[in-house]
Design a protein around this motif. Structure first.
Motif, PDB file in Angstrom:
ATOM      1  N   GLU A  99     -21.663 -37.595  47.591  1.00  0.00           N
ATOM      2  CA  GLU A  99     -22.321 -36.701  46.630  1.00  0.00           C
ATOM      3  C   GLU A  99     -21.412 -35.546  46.236  1.00  0.00           C
ATOM      4  N   LEU A 100     -20.650 -35.041  47.190  1.00  0.00           N
ATOM      5  CA  LEU A 100     -19.716 -33.955  46.886  1.00  0.00           C
ATOM      6  C   LEU A 100     -18.717 -34.385  45.814  1.00  0.00           C
ATOM      7  N   LYS A 101     -18.229 -35.596  45.929  1.00  0.00           N
ATOM      8  CA  LYS A 101     -17.219 -36.081  44.995  1.00  0.00           C
ATOM      9  C   LYS A 101     -17.783 -36.311  43.591  1.00  0.00           C
ATOM     10  N   GLU A 102     -19.098 -36.489  43.518  1.00  0.00           N
ATOM     11  CA  GLU A 102     -19.744 -36.720  42.228  1.00  0.00           C
ATOM     12  C   GLU A 102     -20.233 -35.437  41.572  1.00  0.00           C
ATOM     13  N   LEU A 103     -20.197 -34.325  42.297  1.00  0.00           N
ATOM     14  CA  LEU A 103     -20.735 -33.069  41.779  1.00  0.00           C
ATOM     15  C   LEU A 103     -20.004 -32.618  40.511  1.00  0.00           C
ATOM     16  N   LYS A 104     -20.786 -32.277  39.499  1.00  0.00           N
ATOM     17  CA  LYS A 104     -20.221 -31.676  38.290  1.00  0.00           C
ATOM     18  C   LYS A 104     -20.386 -30.165  38.318  1.00  0.00           C
ATOM     19  N   GLU A 105     -21.461 -29.722  38.974  1.00  0.00           N
ATOM     20  CA  GLU A 105     -21.723 -28.293  39.108  1.00  0.00           C
ATOM     21  C   GLU A 105     -22.196 -27.979  40.518  1.00  0.00           C
ATOM     22  N   PHE A 106     -21.956 -26.748  40.929  1.00  0.00           N
ATOM     23  CA  PHE A 106     -22.488 -26.274  42.201  1.00  0.00           C
ATOM     24  C   PHE A 106     -23.131 -24.925  41.938  1.00  0.00           C
ATOM     25  N   GLU A 107     -24.447 -24.894  42.043  1.00  0.00           N
ATOM     26  CA  GLU A 107     -25.229 -23.686  41.771  1.00  0.00           C
ATOM     27  C   GLU A 107     -24.826 -23.062  40.439  1.00  0.00           C
ATOM     28  N   GLY A 108     -24.767 -23.911  39.395  1.00  0.00           N
ATOM     29  CA  GLY A 108     -24.509 -23.453  38.038  1.00  0.00           C
ATOM     30  C   GLY A 108     -23.063 -23.209  37.693  1.00  0.00           C
ATOM     31  N   ALA A 151      -4.529 -28.298  50.252  1.00  0.00           N
ATOM     32  CA  ALA A 151      -5.552 -28.860  49.361  1.00  0.00           C
ATOM     33  C   ALA A 151      -4.917 -29.590  48.177  1.00  0.00           C
ATOM     34  N   LEU A 152      -3.756 -29.106  47.721  1.00  0.00           N
ATOM     35  CA  LEU A 152      -3.072 -29.738  46.593  1.00  0.00           C
ATOM     36  C   LEU A 152      -2.374 -31.039  46.993  1.00  0.00           C
ATOM     37  N   PHE A 153      -2.257 -31.285  48.296  1.00  0.00           N
ATOM     38  CA  PHE A 153      -1.596 -32.486  48.803  1.00  0.00           C
ATOM     39  C   PHE A 153      -2.567 -33.376  49.569  1.00  0.00           C
ATOM     40  N   SER A 154      -3.840 -33.144  49.388  1.00  0.00           N
ATOM     41  CA  SER A 154      -4.871 -33.866  50.134  1.00  0.00           C
ATOM     42  C   SER A 154      -4.804 -35.369  49.879  1.00  0.00           C
ATOM     43  N   VAL A 155      -5.092 -36.149  50.921  1.00  0.00           N
ATOM     44  CA  VAL A 155      -5.154 -37.599  50.775  1.00  0.00           C
ATOM     45  C   VAL A 155      -6.452 -38.033  50.105  1.00  0.00           C
ATOM     46  N   ASP A 156      -7.385 -37.090  49.989  1.00  0.00           N
ATOM     47  CA  ASP A 156      -8.685 -37.379  49.382  1.00  0.00           C
ATOM     48  C   ASP A 156      -8.997 -36.260  48.403  1.00  0.00           C
ATOM     49  N   LEU A 157      -8.519 -36.442  47.173  1.00  0.00           N
ATOM     50  CA  LEU A 157      -8.561 -35.400  46.160  1.00  0.00           C
ATOM     51  C   LEU A 157      -9.355 -35.895  44.954  1.00  0.00           C
ATOM     52  N   THR A 158     -10.392 -35.150  44.581  1.00  0.00           N
ATOM     53  CA  THR A 158     -11.181 -35.481  43.414  1.00  0.00           C
ATOM     54  C   THR A 158     -10.943 -34.417  42.351  1.00  0.00           C
ATOM     55  N   VAL A 159     -10.258 -34.799  41.282  1.00  0.00           N
ATOM     56  CA  VAL A 159      -9.870 -33.864  40.223  1.00  0.00           C
ATOM     57  C   VAL A 159     -10.882 -33.953  39.083  1.00  0.00           C
ATOM     58  N   LYS A 160     -11.408 -32.796  38.689  1.00  0.00           N
ATOM     59  CA  LYS A 160     -12.446 -32.778  37.660  1.00  0.00           C
ATOM     60  C   LYS A 160     -12.103 -31.880  36.473  1.00  0.00           C
ATOM     61  N   HIS A 161     -10.857 -31.434  36.405  1.00  0.00           N
ATOM     62  CA  HIS A 161     -10.478 -30.543  35.303  1.00  0.00           C
ATOM     63  C   HIS A 161      -8.978 -30.634  35.080  1.00  0.00           C
ATOM     64  N   ASP A 162      -8.570 -30.451  33.819  1.00  0.00           N
ATOM     65  CA  ASP A 162      -7.147 -30.524  33.465  1.00  0.00           C
ATOM     66  C   ASP A 162      -6.309 -29.483  34.188  1.00  0.00           C
TER      67      ASP A 162
END
Length: 254
Positions: A10-19, A94-105
Motif C-alpha cells: 500500500e505504501l508503494k501505491e500511495l499517491k498522497e499522504f494526508e493531503g 535512500a537515493l541508492f535503495s534497492v527498493d525505490l518507488t519514484v513518483k515524480h520527475d
C-alpha cells in the motif's frame, strides 16, 4: 478509531499522504547493505511535497509510524535537501535503495546526480559517520538490558557491534574506491555478508569485538585526511537547491 497503518504494498501505491503528494518511497536499512536476515525490520522513508498551508504556516510535515509489520516515516521533500546537504549516510542511502518507488520527475533528476550528492560534502560526511559510530559505541558499552535479545544470547549487543563495524568499514571502502561509487561501498557481496552477519550472531567474544572495533577506528583515523582534503561541492548544492525550489514552486502554482 485507530489510525490506519499501511502495508508495504500500500505504501508503494500511495499517491498522497494526508493531503500531500508523495514523490518518493524508499526502503532503508539492512537490505540496502545486503545484511538483512529473519530478524530484520521492514523500514521505509517517504517524501512528500508541501501544501500551500505548510508553506504559509512555515511547517515541515513529518510523521513516524511503527507497527508489527512495517515502520515508516514521512518527510517534507524540503527536508530531504537539508538531510542530503548534511551528508548523513542514513539519508543519502535512500537515493541508492534497492527498493525505490519514484513518483515524480524531481526524483528522477536527483537520481541522475546521486553520486555527486553523496560526495558533496566529504569532510562533513566523515564527521557524520564518525558521530554515528560513537553513538553506537555508547549503546554497545552500556547495553546490558535483559530485554535486549542479543545481550541475552551473547553477553553483549552484537547487533550494535556489527553496525559499528559496518560504519567504519564503509568509510574505508568509500575512500578506497576514490569516492566514485557509494553503492559499492555500502553494499556487501555474499561472502562479505556472511562475515558481517556472523558478527551479529556471536562469532566474536566481547573482548574480541572491542579489539576489532579499536582496530577499525584506528584505520578510519588514517583516512581522515583523504576526506578532509576534499572541497565542498557548491555546484552540486546549488543545482540541488534549484531543482527542489522549482519543483515546490511549480507544484504550488499548479
Amino acid at each position: 478509531m485507530s489510525e490506519k497503518v499501511f502495508t508495504t504494498s500500500e505504501l508503494k501505491e500511495l499517491k498522497e499522504f494526508e493531503g500531500r503528494q508523495v514523490v518518493l518511497v524508499a526502503k532503508i536499512g539492512s537490505e540496502n547493505y545486503n545484511l538483512h536476515d529473519e530478524t530484520s525490520d521492514e523500514d521505509y522513508r517517504i517524501y512528500v511535497l508541501p501544501t500551500f498551508e505548510d508553506l504559509y504556516g512555515g511547517k515541515r510535515y513529518v510523521k513516524s509510524v511503527t507497527s508489527e509489520t512495517v515502520d515508516y516515516s514521512v518527510h517534507d521533500i524540503r527536508d530531504l535537501a537539508k538531510q542530503l546537504m548534511k551528508s548523513n549516510i542514513n539519508f543519502v542511502e535512500a537515493l541508492f535503495s534497492v527498493d525505490l518507488t519514484v513518483k515524480h520527475d524531481v526524483v528522477e533528476e536527483m537520481l541522475k546526480m546521486r553520486e555527486s550528492i553523496a560526495k558533496m560534502n566529504l569532510p562533513y560526511f566523515y564527521d557524520a559517520c564518525f558521530g554515528m559510530f560513537h553513538n553506537k559505541l555508547k549503546h554497545f558499552e552500556s547495553s546490558s538490558r535483559e530485554s535486549n535479545r542479543y545481550v541475552v544470547a551473547y553477553g553483549y549487543d552484537t547487533k550494535a557491534f556489527m553496525s559499528m563495524y559496518r560504519m567504519m568499514d564503509f568509510i574505508l571502502r568509500y575512500e578506497a574506491n576514490g569516492f566514485s561509487s557509494f553503492v559499492d561501498a555500502i553494499r556487501y557481496s555474499e561472502e562479505e555478508r556472511a562475515y558481517l552477519l556472523s558478527m551479529k550472531h556471536g562469532r566474536f567474544t566481547k573482548t574480541e569485538a572491542e579489539n576489532l572495533i579499536q582496530l577499525m577506528k584506528d584505520k578510519v583515523q588514517g583516512v581522515k585526511p583523504a576526506y578532509k582534503g576534499q572541497p565542498f561541492q557548491s555546484e552540486t548544492e546549488t543545482e540541488l537547491n534549484k531543482l527542489l525550489f522549482d519543483t515546490v514552486k511549480n507544484h504550488i502554482q499548479h
